[in-house]
Design a protein around this motif. Sequence first.
Motif, PDB file in Angstrom:
ATOM      1  N   HIS A 386       0.850  -1.191   0.000  1.00 32.55           N
ATOM      2  CA  HIS A 386       0.000   0.000   0.000  1.00 32.55           C
ATOM      3  C   HIS A 386       0.885   1.240   0.000  1.00 32.55           C
ATOM      4  O   HIS A 386       1.010   1.952   0.996  1.00 32.55           O
ATOM      5  N   ALA A 391      -3.098   5.380  -2.388  1.00 35.57           N
ATOM      6  CA  ALA A 391      -4.076   6.089  -1.564  1.00 35.57           C
ATOM      7  C   ALA A 391      -4.760   7.225  -2.302  1.00 35.57           C
ATOM      8  O   ALA A 391      -5.749   7.778  -1.808  1.00 35.57           O
ATOM      9  N   GLU A 409      -5.570  -8.398   7.619  1.00 33.47           N
ATOM     10  CA  GLU A 409      -4.664  -7.609   6.787  1.00 33.47           C
ATOM     11  C   GLU A 409      -5.407  -7.034   5.584  1.00 33.47           C
ATOM     12  O   GLU A 409      -5.206  -5.867   5.210  1.00 33.47           O
ATOM     13  N   THR A 412      -7.470  -4.101   6.658  1.00 30.55           N
ATOM     14  CA  THR A 412      -6.600  -2.949   6.922  1.00 30.55           C
ATOM     15  C   THR A 412      -6.227  -2.251   5.618  1.00 30.55           C
ATOM     16  O   THR A 412      -6.239  -1.016   5.525  1.00 30.55           O
ATOM     17  N   LEU A 413      -5.923  -3.043   4.593  1.00 35.60           N
ATOM     18  CA  LEU A 413      -5.619  -2.460   3.277  1.00 35.60           C
ATOM     19  C   LEU A 413      -6.863  -1.796   2.684  1.00 35.60           C
ATOM     20  O   LEU A 413      -6.804  -0.684   2.152  1.00 35.60           O
ATOM     21  N   ASN A 415      -9.460  -0.492   4.146  1.00 38.97           N
ATOM     22  CA  ASN A 415      -9.866   0.727   4.846  1.00 38.97           C
ATOM     23  C   ASN A 415      -8.754   1.766   4.944  1.00 38.97           C
ATOM     24  O   ASN A 415      -8.994   2.861   5.455  1.00 38.97           O
ATOM     25  N   GLY A 416      -7.580   1.450   4.440  1.00 36.85           N
ATOM     26  CA  GLY A 416      -6.419   2.312   4.641  1.00 36.85           C
ATOM     27  C   GLY A 416      -6.258   3.426   3.629  1.00 36.85           C
ATOM     28  O   GLY A 416      -5.134   3.747   3.228  1.00 36.85           O
TER      29      GLY A 416
END
Length: 505
Positions: A386, A391, A409, A412-413, A415-416
Amino acid sequence: MPEAAQVASLVRTSLEACGVDIDSLQGEQEARSPLTGTVLTMVASSSFDDIDRMIGEAAEAFTSWRDVPAPVRGGLVKRWGELLTEHKDDLANIITAEAGKITSEALGEVQEMIDICDFAVGQSRQLYGKTMPSERPGHRLMETWHPLGVVGIISAFNFPVAVYSWNTALALICGDTVIWKPSETTVLSALAVDALLGQAVKDVGAPANLHKLAITDRVGGERLVDDPRVALISATGSVRMGREVAPRVAARFGRALLELGGNNAAIVAPSADLDLALTGIVFAAVGTAGQRCTSMRRLIVHESIVTELTDKLVAAYGTLRIGSPLQSENLVGPLINQGSFDAMQATLTAARAQGGTVLCGGDRVLAAEAPGAYYVQPAVVRMPGHTPVVADETFAPLLYVMTYRDLNEALTLQNGVPQGLSSAIFTNDQIEAERFLSASGSDCGIANVNIGTSGAEIGGAFGGEKETGGGRESGSDSWKNYMRQATNTINYSGMLPLAQGVKFL
């Protein structure tokens, strides 16, 4: 590749069928087609004085429209939906020529308008309030909903008419009037839709000035944003735009409904049906040439299946026909303009610099046949993780592929990123699906299982969280955005007890 004259002739014929007199609209603003990169016609812009007059007339019309019974207001929207159905092909032609959508997607956008009209007509008889128990004897406590006022609508090029209709159909049945500032790149679509609404107003005998069309630029749009007579600003566009609109509306204590950026991801689990996933991924990533707010930008694949899936993905991309959307065999039309192409190229350069590998696509095509148009091969980029470029949202057919080891994991990716519009998981594991839909799963306003990130139906509320703006449009109880709520207490006891047991006098 169609000739510029052919596209211009098709647009003129379709506009005239919808009731637009092109010759009377001649002015200084160019209306271009991304299919050829050439000018379709010239259109007059709205001056500041025009916009001020429109706001005043819409505000005056509101004073009578708000008192029309809601089911009667629904009759106007019903007639509008009938005219949209009658002119579905004409509107689709204009959308294709002006926004670059393939025919099926253009027809689908008009169908969204028809569907929201149907939804709104039903909603006009269901503007429900609640009755609550009062703590005081002989009292009734209830809520009522009332029309809000003038609604200003600022829309984007990628859905030049559907998002306007989401707002307008509901605003009209709620008793509001509307002023529309369409994208500067899709004014002809706006003219056609506005003409059909005008015809509906005449057909049902509704008050004049319920709807206004302001053909203007960003500065003209600011007049809507800043005017206290405009009760609600519904704005669809970039996060940058939202950062400017929201504080200005808040400064005058107006309401803002924001639909901003989307950096949408799909998780592909080991249990997924890869053929089904492939179909959903390709449409979501490539549809509208990657220029949807719900377009898939990120693909988060379990490491055990990433090679198999990326091989299938690259092969599928190789079969995509790119070219004029007026030709039915083509699935990928042009980017809206050179700026979009340049942004895609800059992003590809940044992705490579951050360790990415371009698996396919990214090059411009058909430049010799249409030098003013920007057709591009959809791109798939394998990323090591990421990285910062992932982003950011790039409004183009650019899909990043990353891997994960366990669902935590992957989430997390997912929502990151700063945006929170749409998301999806492809899995046949019910526990994974339920976890994805839970409070600790996807943080987006739209969370899908075994379908892609794009292609929402009007029955559900559309919108997202975080930098997407938090707005909700279309279905569910989105109608409440366009009304004000009042709490009413009715005392029929013949006495005057105070709440909370307060004693006075």
